[in-house]
Scaffold this motif. Sequence first.
Motif, PDB file in Angstrom:
ATOM      1  N   MET A  16      53.377  62.649  31.493  1.00  0.00           N
ATOM      2  CA  MET A  16      52.960  62.162  30.181  1.00  0.00           C
ATOM      3  C   MET A  16      53.055  63.268  29.145  1.00  0.00           C
ATOM      4  O   MET A  16      52.928  64.449  29.456  1.00  0.00           O
ATOM      5  CB  MET A  16      51.510  61.671  30.232  1.00  0.00           C
ATOM      6  CG  MET A  16      51.341  60.319  30.902  1.00  0.00           C
ATOM      7  SD  MET A  16      49.618  59.772  30.843  1.00  0.00           S
ATOM      8  CE  MET A  16      49.500  59.237  29.153  1.00  0.00           C
ATOM      9  N   CYS A  17      53.277  62.874  27.886  1.00  0.00           N
ATOM     10  CA  CYS A  17      53.248  63.823  26.786  1.00  0.00           C
ATOM     11  C   CYS A  17      51.788  64.138  26.469  1.00  0.00           C
ATOM     12  O   CYS A  17      50.983  63.236  26.256  1.00  0.00           O
ATOM     13  CB  CYS A  17      53.942  63.235  25.563  1.00  0.00           C
ATOM     14  SG  CYS A  17      53.883  64.324  24.126  1.00  0.00           S
ATOM     15  N   ALA A  18      51.470  65.420  26.471  1.00  0.00           N
ATOM     16  CA  ALA A  18      50.084  65.822  26.242  1.00  0.00           C
ATOM     17  C   ALA A  18      49.634  65.480  24.821  1.00  0.00           C
ATOM     18  O   ALA A  18      48.451  65.257  24.579  1.00  0.00           O
ATOM     19  CB  ALA A  18      49.935  67.317  26.492  1.00  0.00           C
ATOM     20  N   GLN A  19      50.567  65.446  23.895  1.00  0.00           N
ATOM     21  CA  GLN A  19      50.223  65.156  22.502  1.00  0.00           C
ATOM     22  C   GLN A  19      50.032  63.665  22.257  1.00  0.00           C
ATOM     23  O   GLN A  19      49.039  63.233  21.697  1.00  0.00           O
ATOM     24  CB  GLN A  19      51.326  65.675  21.576  1.00  0.00           C
ATOM     25  CG  GLN A  19      51.212  67.174  21.281  1.00  0.00           C
ATOM     26  CD  GLN A  19      52.130  67.588  20.143  1.00  0.00           C
ATOM     27  OE1 GLN A  19      53.197  67.013  19.974  1.00  0.00           O
ATOM     28  NE2 GLN A  19      51.709  68.558  19.377  1.00  0.00           N
ATOM     29  N   CYS A  20      51.042  62.869  22.671  1.00  0.00           N
ATOM     30  CA  CYS A  20      51.068  61.448  22.309  1.00  0.00           C
ATOM     31  C   CYS A  20      50.437  60.553  23.366  1.00  0.00           C
ATOM     32  O   CYS A  20      50.205  59.377  23.114  1.00  0.00           O
ATOM     33  CB  CYS A  20      52.507  60.991  22.078  1.00  0.00           C
ATOM     34  SG  CYS A  20      53.500  62.121  21.110  1.00  0.00           S
ATOM     35  N   LYS A  21      50.184  61.085  24.555  1.00  0.00           N
ATOM     36  CA  LYS A  21      49.707  60.269  25.673  1.00  0.00           C
ATOM     37  C   LYS A  21      50.693  59.166  26.029  1.00  0.00           C
ATOM     38  O   LYS A  21      50.315  58.073  26.447  1.00  0.00           O
ATOM     39  CB  LYS A  21      48.327  59.649  25.370  1.00  0.00           C
ATOM     40  CG  LYS A  21      47.305  60.642  24.867  1.00  0.00           C
ATOM     41  CD  LYS A  21      46.996  61.700  25.914  1.00  0.00           C
ATOM     42  CE  LYS A  21      45.911  62.648  25.409  1.00  0.00           C
ATOM     43  NZ  LYS A  21      45.854  63.888  26.186  1.00  0.00           N
ATOM     44  N   GLU A  47      58.207  59.381  21.754  1.00  0.00           N
ATOM     45  CA  GLU A  47      57.478  59.411  20.486  1.00  0.00           C
ATOM     46  C   GLU A  47      57.851  60.645  19.656  1.00  0.00           C
ATOM     47  O   GLU A  47      58.312  60.529  18.531  1.00  0.00           O
ATOM     48  CB  GLU A  47      55.970  59.403  20.775  1.00  0.00           C
ATOM     49  CG  GLU A  47      55.114  59.219  19.534  1.00  0.00           C
ATOM     50  CD  GLU A  47      54.995  57.758  19.134  1.00  0.00           C
ATOM     51  OE1 GLU A  47      55.446  56.887  19.903  1.00  0.00           O
ATOM     52  OE2 GLU A  47      54.453  57.494  18.048  1.00  0.00           O
ATOM     53  N   CYS A  48      57.662  61.826  20.214  1.00  0.00           N
ATOM     54  CA  CYS A  48      57.849  63.052  19.421  1.00  0.00           C
ATOM     55  C   CYS A  48      59.087  63.837  19.827  1.00  0.00           C
ATOM     56  O   CYS A  48      59.451  64.814  19.182  1.00  0.00           O
ATOM     57  CB  CYS A  48      56.606  63.943  19.527  1.00  0.00           C
ATOM     58  SG  CYS A  48      56.353  64.671  21.160  1.00  0.00           S
ATOM     59  N   GLY A  49      59.765  63.414  20.907  1.00  0.00           N
ATOM     60  CA  GLY A  49      60.976  64.116  21.298  1.00  0.00           C
ATOM     61  C   GLY A  49      60.724  65.350  22.150  1.00  0.00           C
ATOM     62  O   GLY A  49      61.644  66.114  22.426  1.00  0.00           O
TER      63      GLY A  49
HETATM   64 ZN   LIG Z   1      55.043  63.156  22.466  1.00  0.00          ZN
END
Ligand SMILES: [Zn+2]
Length: 72
Positions: A16-21, A47-49
Motif C-alpha cells: 500500500m501507498c503510505a500516503q494515500c492508503k 493516486e500519486c505515482g
Molecule cells: Zn500514493
Amino acid sequence: MAEKNYYSVDPMGKLMCAQCKKTLVKGKAMFSYMGNAFPVELPVCPECGFVYVPEDLAMGKVLTVERSLEDK
Ligand SMILES: [Zn+2]
C-alpha cells in the motif's frame, strides 16, 4: 510488441501507498543506473505515482542487469 522487462515485481495487492492508503498496482517504470535506463515493472501508486523500489533492486540486482546486457 514484445517489450523486455529487466525486472518485474507484482505487488499482488499486498503493498500500500503510505500516503494515500491505496493499494499499489503493477506499472511500468524506468530504472536508471550508470547513465542507462532499463524498463521495469514495479508496484506503483495509482493516486500519486509513488514507485515502490524493492531493496534487492536498489542494491545488488543492478549489477546483474548490467552483466546480462554485456553478454548480448
Ligand atoms: Zn500514493
